[in-house]
Design an enzyme around this catalytic site. Structure first.
Site, PDB file in Angstrom:
ATOM      1  N   TYR A 138       0.797  -1.217   0.000  1.00 32.20           N
ATOM      2  CA  TYR A 138       0.000   0.000   0.000  1.00 32.20           C
ATOM      3  C   TYR A 138       0.834   1.274   0.000  1.00 32.20           C
ATOM      4  CZ  TYR A 138      -4.105  -2.900   1.021  1.00 32.20           C
ATOM      5  OH  TYR A 138      -5.107  -3.828   0.969  1.00 32.20           O
ATOM      6  N   LYS A 193       4.725 -14.492   3.127  1.00 30.12           N
ATOM      7  CA  LYS A 193       4.913 -15.440   2.025  1.00 30.12           C
ATOM      8  C   LYS A 193       6.414 -15.600   1.785  1.00 30.12           C
ATOM      9  CE  LYS A 193       2.647 -17.400  -0.513  1.00 30.12           C
ATOM     10  NZ  LYS A 193       2.212 -18.840  -0.448  1.00 30.12           N
ATOM     11  N   ASP A 225      -1.612 -17.657   2.901  1.00 26.76           N
ATOM     12  CA  ASP A 225      -2.710 -18.503   2.433  1.00 26.76           C
ATOM     13  C   ASP A 225      -3.099 -19.527   3.497  1.00 26.76           C
ATOM     14  OD1 ASP A 225      -0.170 -19.556   2.054  1.00 26.76           O
ATOM     15  OD2 ASP A 225      -0.667 -20.616   0.203  1.00 26.76           O
ATOM     16  N   ASP A 249      -4.432  -6.380   6.172  1.00 26.22           N
ATOM     17  CA  ASP A 249      -5.742  -5.854   5.802  1.00 26.22           C
ATOM     18  C   ASP A 249      -6.710  -7.001   5.514  1.00 26.22           C
ATOM     19  OD1 ASP A 249      -7.768  -4.137   5.060  1.00 26.22           O
ATOM     20  OD2 ASP A 249      -6.840  -3.492   3.189  1.00 26.22           O
ATOM     21  N   ASP A 253     -10.040  -8.712   8.225  1.00 23.93           N
ATOM     22  CA  ASP A 253     -11.462  -8.825   7.884  1.00 23.93           C
ATOM     23  C   ASP A 253     -11.954 -10.258   8.066  1.00 23.93           C
ATOM     24  OD1 ASP A 253     -11.274  -6.159   7.257  1.00 23.93           O
ATOM     25  OD2 ASP A 253     -12.184  -6.336   5.273  1.00 23.93           O
TER      26      ASP A 253
END
Length: 361
Positions: A138, A193, A225, A249, A253
């Site tokens: 971001y 990752k 993942d 982020d 959620d």
């Protein structure tokens, strides 16, 4: 008695309703003269009127106050020429100008019935996601390349300083908690990752270096993942999770969904000297002004603000007030006195506010 200046931006959509609810609860909890909520304009609606999403006077007040409290920002139809929403720019500007490098997202199951996961009891899910807030993918916001409408690029940026400070923040947070619900162990899970990308391998290696200063906190690793599976299958294993900006982020959620949704998800964006607190949900303009929005995420964000102020100013009374708010929310939900629509009930914003006030002990 100490007095804390709180720069307050109610924002857009349901922002004013949930913000006013939370302010009522916080003032009742802390008592007269402790918190001084000062209102300032900002957000997409203000942009339409003035051309400024974050006026200079508002920014200066945010910079100079003890904390920043925000309702919600954003209106889907108010966008910049590049198509991005204007409202999001409010907290993004504050995030970068005030160096709010740690995005804190508590994930707690207050009432077992609200979880879509089977056989989960209240309190069995209780961890915090710490999202690095100023770097990562971001950081390319507004700086990516779009070439002839054929090729676009965004760059993922990580620095040793950025990773180290958010890792220390996360380790320190684990030390303040009671460990994971499953086994009581203080544990920091590094989400990355590292098996694919050098940037994430670097993220993990810096976290490893920092971990040597925290022998009392177990370090754990999960690929981005895989952790989406683990957060569903074994959420009670987690204590604190630290992640790069975009991954943080996404998984925050998911975490919110496991405890009832975004309407019960508080958040704080904090740095070394400033803190911004708001519910993790959006502005929901489709239900604005109808007194049906849930104020729970904003109320719990207020409790998070009190905890941060307590740490920063060594004020134990603020910690006690934060705990009162959290206990009141938990008691009200466990008794199913006033359940908001997003959690399957029909209580209004006013109903929820009054129920919390009645349960303050």
């Amino acid at each position: 008695m100490a007095k804390y200046q709180i720069a307050t931006i109610e924002g857009d959509g349901i922002g004013p309703e949930v913000c006013q609810s939370a302010v009522t609860v916080l003032q009742e909890t802390c008592g007269a003269g402790v918190l001084d909520f000062n209102q300032y304009p900002g957000g997409a609606t203000h942009y339409v009127r003035s051309g400024f999403v974050l006026p200079e006077d508002t920014f200066q007040a945010c910079r100079d106050s003890h904390a920043i409290f925000h309702g919600a920002a954003g209106m889907p139809d108010v966008t910049y020429p590049d198509g991005t929403e204007v409202g999001n720019d409010l907290h993004l500007q504050l995030r970068f100008k005030l160096d709010l490098y740690a995005n804190v997202r508590p994930i707690r199951l207050y009432q077992g019935d609200f979880s879509p996961l089977k056989n989960r009891a209240s309190g069995e899910i209780d961890y915090v996601i710490v999202r690095e807030n100023t770097e990562g993918l971001y950081a390319s916001r507004g700086a990516g390349v779009s070439l002839r409408g054929e090729v676009v690029t965004d760059t993922l940026v990580m620095t040793r300083k950025g990773i180290e400070r958010v890792a220390r923040f996360a380790f320190d947070l684990s030390r303040k908690r009671n460990g994971a619900p499953r086994d009581g162990k203080r544990r920091l899970t590094v989400c990355d990752k590292a098996n694919i990308l050098r940037s994430y391998a670097f993220f993990r290696s810096v976290c490893d270096e920092v971990s040597k200063d925290y022998p009392d906190v177990e370090i754990d690793y999960a690929y981005a993942d895989a952790i989406t599976v683990h957060m569903v299958k074994k959420p009670d294993f987690y204590d604190v999770i630290v992640a790069e900006n975009m991954f943080g982020d996404i998984i925050s959620d998911l975490g919110a969904a496991t405890v009832g949704g975004m309407g019960i998800a508080p958040s704080g964006e904090v740095g070394d000297t400033h803190g911004l607190f708001q519910g993790a949900h959006g502005s929901a303009p489709d239900i604005a002004g109808q007194n049906i929005a849930s104020p729970l995420a904003t109320v719990l964000s207020g409790a998070l603000m009190l905890r941060w102020l307590s740490d920063r100013h060594s004020d134990s009374s603020l910690l006690a007030s934060a705990q009162r708010v959290e206990r009141a929310v938990e008691a009200m939900l466990s008794e199913k006195i006033a359940i908001p629509r997003d959690l399957g009930g029909n209580a209004s914003c006013t109903d929820v506010t009054e129920a919390i006030l009645k349960h303050l002990t």
